[in-house]
Write a protein that holds these residues in place. Structure first.
Motif, PDB file in Angstrom:
ATOM      1  N   UNK A 145       0.852  -1.175   0.000  1.00 29.54           N
ATOM      2  CA  UNK A 145       0.000   0.000   0.000  1.00 29.54           C
ATOM      3  C   UNK A 145       0.896   1.237   0.000  1.00 29.54           C
ATOM      4  N   UNK A 146       0.399   2.348  -0.515  1.00 25.79           N
ATOM      5  CA  UNK A 146       1.199   3.581  -0.546  1.00 25.79           C
ATOM      6  C   UNK A 146       1.619   4.005   0.857  1.00 25.79           C
ATOM      7  N   UNK A 147       0.873   3.618   1.871  1.00 28.19           N
ATOM      8  CA  UNK A 147       1.226   3.927   3.268  1.00 28.19           C
ATOM      9  C   UNK A 147       2.499   3.225   3.724  1.00 28.19           C
ATOM     10  N   UNK A 148       2.990   2.294   2.944  1.00 26.10           N
ATOM     11  CA  UNK A 148       4.198   1.546   3.296  1.00 26.10           C
ATOM     12  C   UNK A 148       5.442   2.063   2.574  1.00 26.10           C
ATOM     13  N   UNK A 149       5.283   3.074   1.724  1.00 30.21           N
ATOM     14  CA  UNK A 149       6.367   3.536   0.859  1.00 30.21           C
ATOM     15  C   UNK A 149       7.017   4.797   1.420  1.00 30.21           C
ATOM     16  N   UNK A 150       8.361   4.799   1.401  1.00 31.93           N
ATOM     17  CA  UNK A 150       9.159   5.935   1.852  1.00 31.93           C
ATOM     18  C   UNK A 150      10.222   6.227   0.804  1.00 31.93           C
ATOM     19  N   UNK A 151      10.555   7.508   0.638  1.00 35.48           N
ATOM     20  CA  UNK A 151      11.560   7.879  -0.360  1.00 35.48           C
ATOM     21  C   UNK A 151      12.951   7.393   0.044  1.00 35.48           C
ATOM     22  N   UNK A 152      13.216   7.354   1.326  1.00 35.59           N
ATOM     23  CA  UNK A 152      14.478   6.846   1.877  1.00 35.59           C
ATOM     24  C   UNK A 152      14.149   6.005   3.101  1.00 35.59           C
ATOM     25  N   UNK A 182      13.547   4.846   6.692  1.00 35.96           N
ATOM     26  CA  UNK A 182      13.289   5.490   7.974  1.00 35.96           C
ATOM     27  C   UNK A 182      13.772   4.594   9.107  1.00 35.96           C
ATOM     28  N   UNK A 183      14.492   3.558   8.766  1.00 37.35           N
ATOM     29  CA  UNK A 183      15.022   2.562   9.693  1.00 37.35           C
ATOM     30  C   UNK A 183      16.462   2.282   9.285  1.00 37.35           C
ATOM     31  N   UNK A 184      17.186   1.600  10.157  1.00 37.30           N
ATOM     32  CA  UNK A 184      18.570   1.255   9.856  1.00 37.30           C
ATOM     33  C   UNK A 184      18.622   0.087   8.881  1.00 37.30           C
ATOM     34  N   UNK A 185      19.259   0.284   7.738  1.00 40.23           N
ATOM     35  CA  UNK A 185      19.463  -0.790   6.767  1.00 40.23           C
ATOM     36  C   UNK A 185      20.710  -1.556   7.209  1.00 40.23           C
ATOM     37  N   UNK A 186      20.579  -2.861   7.304  1.00 38.57           N
ATOM     38  CA  UNK A 186      21.670  -3.726   7.780  1.00 38.57           C
ATOM     39  C   UNK A 186      22.417  -4.338   6.592  1.00 38.57           C
ATOM     40  N   UNK A 187      23.669  -4.722   6.804  1.00 38.50           N
ATOM     41  CA  UNK A 187      24.445  -5.330   5.703  1.00 38.50           C
ATOM     42  C   UNK A 187      23.819  -6.607   5.140  1.00 38.50           C
ATOM     43  N   UNK A 188      23.038  -7.323   5.946  1.00 39.73           N
ATOM     44  CA  UNK A 188      22.412  -8.566   5.484  1.00 39.73           C
ATOM     45  C   UNK A 188      21.089  -8.338   4.766  1.00 39.73           C
ATOM     46  N   UNK A 189      20.564  -7.109   4.745  1.00 39.93           N
ATOM     47  CA  UNK A 189      19.303  -6.823   4.062  1.00 39.93           C
ATOM     48  C   UNK A 189      19.465  -7.004   2.554  1.00 39.93           C
ATOM     49  N   UNK A 190      18.503  -7.646   1.930  1.00 45.39           N
ATOM     50  CA  UNK A 190      18.537  -7.920   0.493  1.00 45.39           C
ATOM     51  C   UNK A 190      17.626  -6.918  -0.221  1.00 45.39           C
ATOM     52  N   UNK A 191      18.174  -6.133  -1.159  1.00 47.06           N
ATOM     53  CA  UNK A 191      17.317  -5.188  -1.891  1.00 47.06           C
ATOM     54  C   UNK A 191      16.372  -5.925  -2.845  1.00 47.06           C
ATOM     55  N   UNK A 192      15.235  -5.300  -3.089  1.00 46.68           N
ATOM     56  CA  UNK A 192      14.213  -5.885  -3.946  1.00 46.68           C
ATOM     57  C   UNK A 192      14.343  -5.332  -5.358  1.00 46.68           C
ATOM     58  N   UNK A 193      13.647  -5.953  -6.301  1.00 51.37           N
ATOM     59  CA  UNK A 193      13.768  -5.547  -7.693  1.00 51.37           C
ATOM     60  C   UNK A 193      12.615  -4.688  -8.183  1.00 51.37           C
ATOM     61  N   UNK A 194      11.448  -4.823  -7.548  1.00 52.98           N
ATOM     62  CA  UNK A 194      10.292  -4.046  -8.003  1.00 52.98           C
ATOM     63  C   UNK A 194       9.329  -3.875  -6.838  1.00 52.98           C
ATOM     64  N   UNK A 195       8.784  -2.667  -6.730  1.00 56.68           N
ATOM     65  CA  UNK A 195       7.782  -2.366  -5.701  1.00 56.68           C
ATOM     66  C   UNK A 195       6.544  -1.827  -6.405  1.00 56.68           C
ATOM     67  N   UNK A 196       5.402  -2.474  -6.161  1.00 57.12           N
ATOM     68  CA  UNK A 196       4.137  -2.105  -6.801  1.00 57.12           C
ATOM     69  C   UNK A 196       3.141  -1.693  -5.719  1.00 57.12           C
ATOM     70  N   UNK A 197       2.496  -0.541  -5.921  1.00 56.96           N
ATOM     71  CA  UNK A 197       1.414  -0.101  -5.039  1.00 56.96           C
ATOM     72  C   UNK A 197       0.160   0.105  -5.873  1.00 56.96           C
ATOM     73  N   UNK A 198      -0.873   0.628  -5.243  1.00 55.26           N
ATOM     74  CA  UNK A 198      -2.103   0.948  -5.975  1.00 55.26           C
ATOM     75  C   UNK A 198      -1.866   2.039  -7.010  1.00 55.26           C
ATOM     76  N   UNK A 199      -0.742   2.742  -6.920  1.00 50.47           N
ATOM     77  CA  UNK A 199      -0.389   3.786  -7.867  1.00 50.47           C
ATOM     78  C   UNK A 199       0.516   3.272  -8.984  1.00 50.47           C
TER      79      UNK A 199
END
Length: 187
Positions: A155-162, A164-181
């Protein structure tokens, strides 16, 4: 911001979406999702069984099965590991981690055999494609094992431009994010 505090903030935010708005958003997300080439070309797809405030995955799973796709849902294992098990409408399920339904028995797919994985979470940032999950680390461990395309439905309520939490070295980036927009991020 501290991840646990931010998680609680996000859960409250998502719980405030009224049911009519939520259903309208889900319908738009579903249509956009099925228009993506990754979905059209995938044979084996992994998706979570949603609950509560999350985007309802039941209609997506139903349509994937109707379209002849092989659908796999997660099962948690000891030591914060998980596997994906083949799912159909007759698969026996039981509540497990955080009350999420998991398959009992069934055929496990190898991580390298998946074509697409729909990744759940609480928040996503669209500068690099990182997510804030539920805190178990299950998905980040699994995502490192699979070459499958990694798509988010949010949902658009889950999307942030940057983040807002600490990104950890083990976090895996995603390839595509889809919202209602529509598509909000694509690598």
């Amino acid at each position: 911001m501290n991840k646990n505090i931010f998680r609680q903030t996000q859960i409250k935010r998502l719980n405030q979406i009224d049911i009519t708005s939520k259903r309208a958003k889900e319908a738009l997300i579903l249509e956009s999702f099925f228009d993506q080439h990754e979905v059209k070309n995938a044979r084996k797809l992994a998706i979570t069984m949603s609950h509560g405030f999350e985007l309802d995955t039941a209609p997506i799973i139903q349509r994937l099965i109707e379209n002849g796709k092989c659908v796999y849902v997660p099962r948690t294992l000891p030591e914060r590991q998980m596997e994906f098990v083949e799912y159909n409408l007759n698969t026996p399920m039981q509540p497990k981690f955080q009350g999420i339904l998991e398959p009992v028995g069934g055929n496990v797919v190898r991580p390298e055999a998946l074509d697409l994985i729909i990744v759940p979470g609480l928040a996503y940032e669209v500068s690099n494609g990182y997510r804030l999950g539920f805190g178990g680390g299950y998905y980040d461990r699994y995502l490192k094992k699979t070459p499958a395309s990694k798509i988010v439905l949010a949902f658009s309520e889950q999307i942030y431009s940057d983040p807002q939490w600490d990104v950890e070295p083990f976090d895996v980036p995603l390839e595509k994010i889809i919202t209602e927009e529509g598509v909000q991020f694509e690598r």
